[in-house]
Design a protein around this motif. Sequence first.
Motif, mmCIF file in Angstrom:
data_model
loop_
_atom_site.group_PDB
_atom_site.id
_atom_site.type_symbol
_atom_site.label_atom_id
_atom_site.label_comp_id
_atom_site.label_asym_id
_atom_site.label_seq_id
_atom_site.Cartn_x
_atom_site.Cartn_y
_atom_site.Cartn_z
ATOM 1 N N HIS A 224 0.695 -1.211 -0.233
ATOM 2 C CA HIS A 224 0.165 0.182 -0.124
ATOM 3 C C HIS A 224 0.805 1.049 -0.263
ATOM 4 O O HIS A 224 1.559 1.054 0.601
ATOM 5 N N ILE B 85 -5.418 6.057 -5.384
ATOM 6 C CA ILE B 85 -4.620 5.175 -5.145
ATOM 7 C C ILE B 85 -3.326 4.704 -5.014
ATOM 8 O O ILE B 85 -2.898 4.135 -5.725
ATOM 9 N N ARG C 284 0.396 2.813 -4.557
ATOM 10 C CA ARG C 284 0.088 0.913 -4.954
ATOM 11 C C ARG C 284 1.565 1.182 -5.271
ATOM 12 O O ARG C 284 2.393 1.960 -6.181
ATOM 13 N N TYR D 97 -15.292 8.479 7.855
ATOM 14 C CA TYR D 97 -15.293 7.715 6.738
ATOM 15 C C TYR D 97 -15.985 7.596 5.186
ATOM 16 O O TYR D 97 -16.581 9.255 5.109
ATOM 17 N N LYS D 98 -16.196 6.718 4.409
ATOM 18 C CA LYS D 98 -16.393 7.448 2.616
ATOM 19 C C LYS D 98 -18.034 7.758 3.483
ATOM 20 O O LYS D 98 -18.572 7.404 4.572
ATOM 21 N N LYS E 246 -21.504 7.409 0.647
ATOM 22 C CA LYS E 246 -22.364 6.985 -1.090
ATOM 23 C C LYS E 246 -23.567 7.649 -1.541
ATOM 24 O O LYS E 246 -23.949 7.377 -0.411
ATOM 25 N N PHE F 61 -18.181 -4.985 6.261
ATOM 26 C CA PHE F 61 -16.925 -4.063 7.468
ATOM 27 C C PHE F 61 -17.015 -3.520 8.846
ATOM 28 O O PHE F 61 -17.897 -2.076 7.789
ATOM 29 N N SER G 110 -9.291 3.567 1.933
ATOM 30 C CA SER G 110 -10.425 4.070 2.748
ATOM 31 C C SER G 110 -10.908 5.211 3.085
ATOM 32 O O SER G 110 -11.946 6.081 3.799
ATOM 33 N N ARG H 64 -14.121 -5.935 -18.202
ATOM 34 C CA ARG H 64 -14.111 -4.763 -16.847
ATOM 35 C C ARG H 64 -12.321 -4.081 -17.265
ATOM 36 O O ARG H 64 -11.870 -3.193 -17.297
ATOM 37 N N HIS I 78 -16.713 -7.260 -10.479
ATOM 38 C CA HIS I 78 -15.889 -7.712 -9.184
ATOM 39 C C HIS I 78 -14.484 -6.369 -8.851
ATOM 40 O O HIS I 78 -14.936 -5.757 -9.679
ATOM 41 N N THR I 79 -14.378 -6.672 -8.225
ATOM 42 C CA THR I 79 -13.148 -5.886 -7.701
ATOM 43 C C THR I 79 -11.121 -5.904 -8.589
ATOM 44 O O THR I 79 -10.797 -6.296 -9.692
ATOM 45 N N MET J 172 -14.396 -5.526 0.806
ATOM 46 C CA MET J 172 -15.707 -5.713 0.179
ATOM 47 C C MET J 172 -15.841 -4.546 -0.676
ATOM 48 O O MET J 172 -16.817 -4.168 -1.000
ATOM 49 N N CYS J 173 -15.394 -3.850 -1.493
ATOM 50 C CA CYS J 173 -15.204 -2.887 -2.458
ATOM 51 C C CYS J 173 -16.670 -3.250 -3.206
ATOM 52 O O CYS J 173 -16.616 -1.889 -4.332
ATOM 53 N N ASN K 155 -6.710 -4.153 7.727
ATOM 54 C CA ASN K 155 -5.805 -2.755 7.989
ATOM 55 C C ASN K 155 -5.211 -2.444 8.916
ATOM 56 O O ASN K 155 -4.310 -1.281 7.961
HETATM 57 C C1 HEM Z 1 -11.653 -0.813 5.912
HETATM 58 C C2 HEM Z 1 -12.398 -1.428 4.414
HETATM 59 C C3 HEM Z 1 -11.537 -1.059 3.304
HETATM 60 C C4 HEM Z 1 -10.415 -0.397 3.195
HETATM 61 C C5 HEM Z 1 -9.264 -0.828 3.486
HETATM 62 C C6 HEM Z 1 -10.498 -0.693 1.794
HETATM 63 C C7 HEM Z 1 -9.611 -0.707 0.818
HETATM 64 C C8 HEM Z 1 -9.728 -0.281 -0.440
HETATM 65 C C9 HEM Z 1 -8.375 -0.129 -1.585
HETATM 66 C C10 HEM Z 1 -7.082 -0.209 -1.356
HETATM 67 C C11 HEM Z 1 -8.594 -0.207 -2.391
HETATM 68 C C12 HEM Z 1 -7.852 -0.072 -4.376
HETATM 69 C C13 HEM Z 1 -7.997 -1.291 -4.219
HETATM 70 C C14 HEM Z 1 -7.198 -0.608 -5.599
HETATM 71 O O1 HEM Z 1 -7.087 -0.286 -6.589
HETATM 72 O O2 HEM Z 1 -5.503 -0.945 -5.492
HETATM 73 C C15 HEM Z 1 -10.775 0.266 -2.312
HETATM 74 C C16 HEM Z 1 -10.629 -0.180 -3.709
HETATM 75 C C17 HEM Z 1 -12.564 0.002 -3.883
HETATM 76 N N1 HEM Z 1 -13.258 -0.012 -2.913
HETATM 77 FE FE1 HEM Z 1 -12.515 0.105 -1.102
HETATM 78 N N2 HEM Z 1 -12.130 -0.500 0.715
HETATM 79 C C18 HEM Z 1 -12.910 -0.651 2.192
HETATM 80 C C19 HEM Z 1 -14.232 -0.602 1.941
HETATM 81 C C20 HEM Z 1 -15.022 -0.958 0.709
HETATM 82 C C21 HEM Z 1 -16.793 -0.989 0.667
HETATM 83 C C22 HEM Z 1 -16.939 -1.024 2.102
HETATM 84 C C23 HEM Z 1 -16.284 -0.297 -0.905
HETATM 85 C C24 HEM Z 1 -18.183 -0.706 -0.835
HETATM 86 C C25 HEM Z 1 -19.079 -0.206 -0.615
HETATM 87 C C26 HEM Z 1 -15.361 -0.164 -1.396
HETATM 88 C C27 HEM Z 1 -14.969 0.212 -2.477
HETATM 89 C C28 HEM Z 1 -14.013 0.062 -2.778
HETATM 90 C C29 HEM Z 1 -14.586 0.923 -4.258
HETATM 91 C C30 HEM Z 1 -15.469 0.423 -5.496
HETATM 92 C C31 HEM Z 1 -13.115 0.780 -4.760
HETATM 93 C C32 HEM Z 1 -12.846 0.304 -6.213
HETATM 94 C C33 HEM Z 1 -11.484 -0.697 -6.899
HETATM 95 C C34 HEM Z 1 -12.189 -1.580 -7.977
HETATM 96 O O3 HEM Z 1 -13.825 -1.290 -7.911
HETATM 97 O O4 HEM Z 1 -11.761 -2.626 -8.329
HETATM 98 N N3 HEM Z 1 -14.408 -0.301 -0.110
HETATM 99 N N4 HEM Z 1 -10.821 -0.135 -1.282
#
Ligand code: HEM
Lengths: 416, 79, 376
Positions: free
Chosen positions: A73, A87, A89, A224-225, A227, A331, B59, C70, C143-144, C191-192, C256
């Motif tokens: 990260h 983000i 990386r 936090y976030k 939406k 989460f 996040s 995607r 998917h993510t 769960m992104c 985390n």
């Molecule tokens: C503590 C909880 C979370 C952490 C630490 C976290 C962390 C991250 C990280 C590090 C990325 C970047 C992934 C990458 O591009 O390398 C990411 C992407 C993303 N996160 Fe989270 N996330 C969390 C929860 C969530 C939740 C609950 C959602 C949606 C409800 C969310 C939505 C997204 C979205 C839309 C992306 C874009 C990546 C994609 O579409 O694949 N995240 N998150």
Amino acid sequence: MPVVDGVELPETPLLDELEKGPWPSFVKEIKKTAIEQEKAMKAGKKIKLPGAAKGLLKVLELAYKDKRTHWKHGGIVSVIGYGGGVIGRYCDLEDQIPEVWHFHTIRINMPAGWFYTTKALRTICDVWEKWGSGLTNFHGSTGDIILLGTRTEYLQPCANALAYADQLYGGVPFDIGGSGSDLRTPSACMGPALCEFACYDTLKACYEFTMRYQNELHRPMWPYKFKIKCSGCPNDCVAAKARSDFAIIGTWKDEIQIDQEAVREYAKVIDIEEHVVKKCPTKAISWDGKELKINNRECIRCMHCINVLPKALKPGKERGATILIGGKAPFVDGAIIGWVAVPFIPENELIEKCCEMLEAIWEWWDEEGKFRERVGELIWRKGMDEFLKVINQKADVRMVYAPRNNPFIFWRELNE
Amino acid sequence: MTEEINKEELKQKILEHLAKKPWQVRDLAKVLRVKKKELDKIVQELIAEGKAAYWSSGSTTYVTTKEKLEEMEKKRSGT
Amino acid sequence: MVAQEVEKEPEETLQPKTDFGPPHYEIMLHPVVKKNYGKWAYHEAVRPGVIKRVAESGDVIYTVRFGTPRLLSIYTVREICEIADKYCDGYLRFTSRHNVEFILTDPDKIEPLIKEVQEKLGFPCGGTRDTTNAKYCLSNIIHTQGWVHCHTPATDASGIVKSVMDELYDYFTDYKLPAQCRISLACCANMCGAVHASDISIVGVHRKVPKIDDDAVRRTCEIPSTVAACPTGALKPDMKRKTVVLDKDKCMYCGNCYTMCPGMPIFDPDNDGVAILVAGKVSDARYPPQLSKVVVPWIGNNPPRWPEVVQTIKKILETWATHAEKYERIAEWVHRIGWERFFELTGLEFTEKLIDDYKRTPYIYASYRTSAAFRW
Ligand code: HEM
Ligand code: HEM
Ligand code: HEM
Ligand code: HEM
Ligand code: SF4
Ligand code: SF4
Ligand code: SF4
Ligand code: SF4
């Protein structure tokens, strides 16, 4: 080393397995990028990161071999004036694969409803061919366009290239989206642009929120976030109920509009009893072979009958939206599907009412919320009664499936 | 006038804290006993002046000093 | 010659511009779409992937949907643009599930378009439904990032999606399902993709606590912020040794801490894998929205093609598709037949791991049965 079109590719026996089969292959996409970007460079195009796609192939092959990620990260958000949208990386194999040592992504705010002209899409391609890996996601799960992988020093030029795309590339300018503790890029279903079920203008609402809250979107200051998602009807094609803190779901109050002639047309091809009457959750529909009757006092506006008979049935004319609050992934305290905060807001008041409510919610949450506490969890902690005061709403039986099952009511007003 | 001085002092104090570790503005507000909203504004100013910077976990977002950010990113990038 | 100053690109010298927002959606709309905005009368399913939309004015638009991986190359996006220029006057859209939709006015162009997309891009046409006749295609899997870009994944995203969709390809291109079925994947419990309300979800899970490398913690970490990042309070600073200590009983393997501190990696090749959840939904049609429920607690990672995951998903999908009534999504089907029958029919094993004991969730006991009314 395999050579394709004069371009050398790394050996990737595991990934090659994912080129097989009928579904379009992401491995092919990465390889194609590696080949085409190198060819474009040889043809004299300005390209800052040749070899990034090749690097990704190498990292990914190792991830497949080792059954683990090779990314670390980074917290970088270095676009001037913004606190989100990037983000950070880094690769943990920087000496082996320097091409992707830095591999930051940029999130780009998509147009509402994900409608594009080819001119707009080409802008993204031109900018990302020059300043990044040439790899994208259409789209990330929040809805942004994801530009996958560039170096720290190219973040700002890339943002500038997009911002000045009209002057520099003859294209369409794009701004950066949200990430971190901010308002995430709002999204909307295609709504009135293409769908007859839309009970309000989802694209307009989404665009309004995005423009009005640019500061909240770009400068993260919250616990936090947060939406916002806009679906034009209870079918909820953007999954707003599950995926947004503030879901705006179009609905109506009066009678479902029926075109009996069209029902009879449908009756020639399907069994109305089987497909519609029996499937109504409230048994509100009857059909005597000539006329379809709906008991609108019993109807809960679930959309089933309208979905099956789109030519014959339409949502009523008194339209508006329901607001659901709190939806989020599990989460930390468990998953939440948003629950009803306001049963109905008429269409003509919708955007203004939502803005009032959003601002009140943000102020409360910013004040009371703990680090990493989504709005839904804060309401769990503080109680619906307090939340209703914040948004200035009276309790409505439509907010619950049933009243509480214990009498342990906090009579705060008597015990001040 | 005095307000200006206080603000400069506060900014100094904020920077001292930010130099130690990345902070959530809310926690820093508690430590410094200022309203979060006020602190938000001052932090924005510091960021605009190029002294402070955001750092994001993906996040959630933190604030730190520019130097600290560079140091952290250097450590992370692994050289 | 003296070292020449590197010539700067215009992008490197321009004053940053902020807060101007996304392009207005109106400029992105096909003229016929713009003309009939908010005035659509009805739609009809023409064939899998193709929907005809008729406006009150009598104007007609056809949307033709194709599945994408995607992860797209800009060179593919340019090819998509060429095709959209040729067939659709340069207008198209993407859907909320990683599909691309071309917007046409001339029905005679549909077949040539499908042929050209399939030949040039290899994207399959499908993913839609004919609700009137209760015939459904499977849509794309949202998917993510997985191993392509994230630091906390417990599995890859794109690889599993590709493997599952290869196996279920015909379900995408043809109406083979009795009701809607949404599959999604998130590569870790963050769960992104927010996959907690899908008919079938695949979620990456870690099963072991992070491995603390004291030396790396000392070199790379901010101890206070690492401790603070842990949502369950499992971490404590160890000031003497300048590192952190971890309470194994509190840790929920969320990763985390790894985000804050590269010195405590969460990944573990032998113990990472995926859980499978079913019976979530978001629309209100017939049955209220539901959270997904865990029915397989863990399947190990088996790249490049995850055969065990693919077969489990296929088994669930086909069992449901065989037994469900028209319009009955997995949640509704299970509600009718009971979880006893679900496990019996799918052959999945019910174990103590599937009984909720995550006490942070206020609704934990809601899933405990309080009646003696069973199916045997
Ligand atoms: C503590 C909880 C979370 C952490 C630490 C976290 C962390 C991250 C990280 C590090 C990325 C970047 C992934 C990458 O591009 O390398 C990411 C992407 C993303 N996160 Fe989270 N996330 C969390 C929860 C969530 C939740 C609950 C959602 C949606 C409800 C969310 C939505 C997204 C979205 C839309 C992306 C874009 C990546 C994609 O579409 O694949 N995240 N998150
Ligand atoms: C005029 C009718 C409709 C139109 C134009 C429409 C359009 C769409 C589109 C374009 C998508 C993205 C689809 C994809 O890429 O696979 C979508 C998703 C979705 N639609 Fe619809 N839809 C309609 C009716 C329905 C109906 C009848 C239902 C439910 C019974 C429904 C529920 C959903 C759901 C649940 C999603 C997926 C949300 C998600 O999980 O991401 N829609 N819809
Ligand atoms: C279409 C109408 C119906 C709807 C929308 C509906 C809705 C629901 C919902 C939302 C639940 C909670 C399920 C969960 O937590 O997963 C539930 C539980 C239940 N319903 Fe229904 N229901 C309907 C009709 C019926 C009927 C007609 C019966 C009886 C014959 C029935 C028997 C039950 C039972 C026994 C449970 C508890 C199931 C369990 O805990 O496993 N439902 N219903
Ligand atoms: C075919 C449709 C349905 C049938 C036949 C049905 C039948 C029943 C019956 C017989 C009861 C017991 C009433 C009593 O205790 O006097 C009941 C209660 C209830 N129903 Fe339904 N119902 C249906 C649909 C629904 C739907 C669609 C919902 C909500 C989504 C719903 C929610 C409830 C609730 C919350 C109760 C109260 C349960 C309790 O006793 O605590 N029902 N229903
Ligand atoms: S949510 Fe409703 S209005 Fe929006 S596209 Fe889906 S079916 Fe149409
Ligand atoms: S909208 Fe739903 S509840 Fe209302 S009549 Fe139609 S099927 Fe029944
Ligand atoms: S779900 Fe987890 S592993 Fe996947 S992209 Fe999101 S934070 Fe990363
Ligand atoms: S993995 Fe999560 S719960 Fe476990 S110690 Fe790290 S932050 Fe805490």
